[in-house]
Design a protein around this motif. Structure first.
Motif: not given
Ligand code: FES
Length: 150
Positions: A103, A112, A114, A118, A120-121, A132
């Protein structure tokens, strides 16, 4: 292989210009003690490299940053002869993100992403949000081991 989420060559150049402007703004100081990237996405719209020059690309699904002198981009192998590429410039305030396992994590406010880029955090302890990471088209010539991005 068609890619609905990938950038065209023109979009790549346009976003690279935006990334340069964003990174320059961060380098000027975002006020939290972090500094943005020092080497920016190249002004041309295509990058070519030999995948053998990045040993991590032998593993499917593992993002690998390409050398900063080439551009602020990470690449991962998605199959025998297929690759995906994303920008490593954080979409929050332009810091260069790190590869953390499979990641990405931004050292500035801990967003964060992925391995597909994308979110994720979202950023921690600050205003604003991340989107993104931009993706880039890739083409791979197995005969010459040449990966072209953008
Ligand atoms: S610049 Fe990446 S989380 Fe803020």
């Amino acid at each position: 292989m068609p890619c609905d989420d990938c950038l065209s060559r023109r979009e790549f150049l346009s976003r690279s210009t935006l990334a340069v402007a964003g990174a320059a703004a961060v380098a000027a100081g975002c006020g939290d003690g972090h500094f943005g990237p020092t080497a920016l996405i190249p002004t041309n719209s295509r990058i070519s490299l030999k995948t053998a020059s990045l040993p991590g690309l032998s593993v499917v699904g593992q993002p690998v940053k390409i050398p900063q002198s080439v551009g602020l981009i990470a690449v991962k192998r998605t199959g025998t002869n297929t690759f995906a590429a994303v920008s490593t410039v954080c979409t929050h305030q332009g810091c260069e993100i790190d590869v953390t396992g499979a990641t990405f994590e931004c050292p500035c406010h801990n967003s964060r992403f992925d391995s597909d880029g994308h979110v994720t955090r979202q950023p921690q302890g600050t205003d604003g949000s991340s989107t993104n990471l931009p993706t880039y088209t890739t083409q791979y010539d197995a005969a010459t081991d040449t990966l072209t991005i953008g």
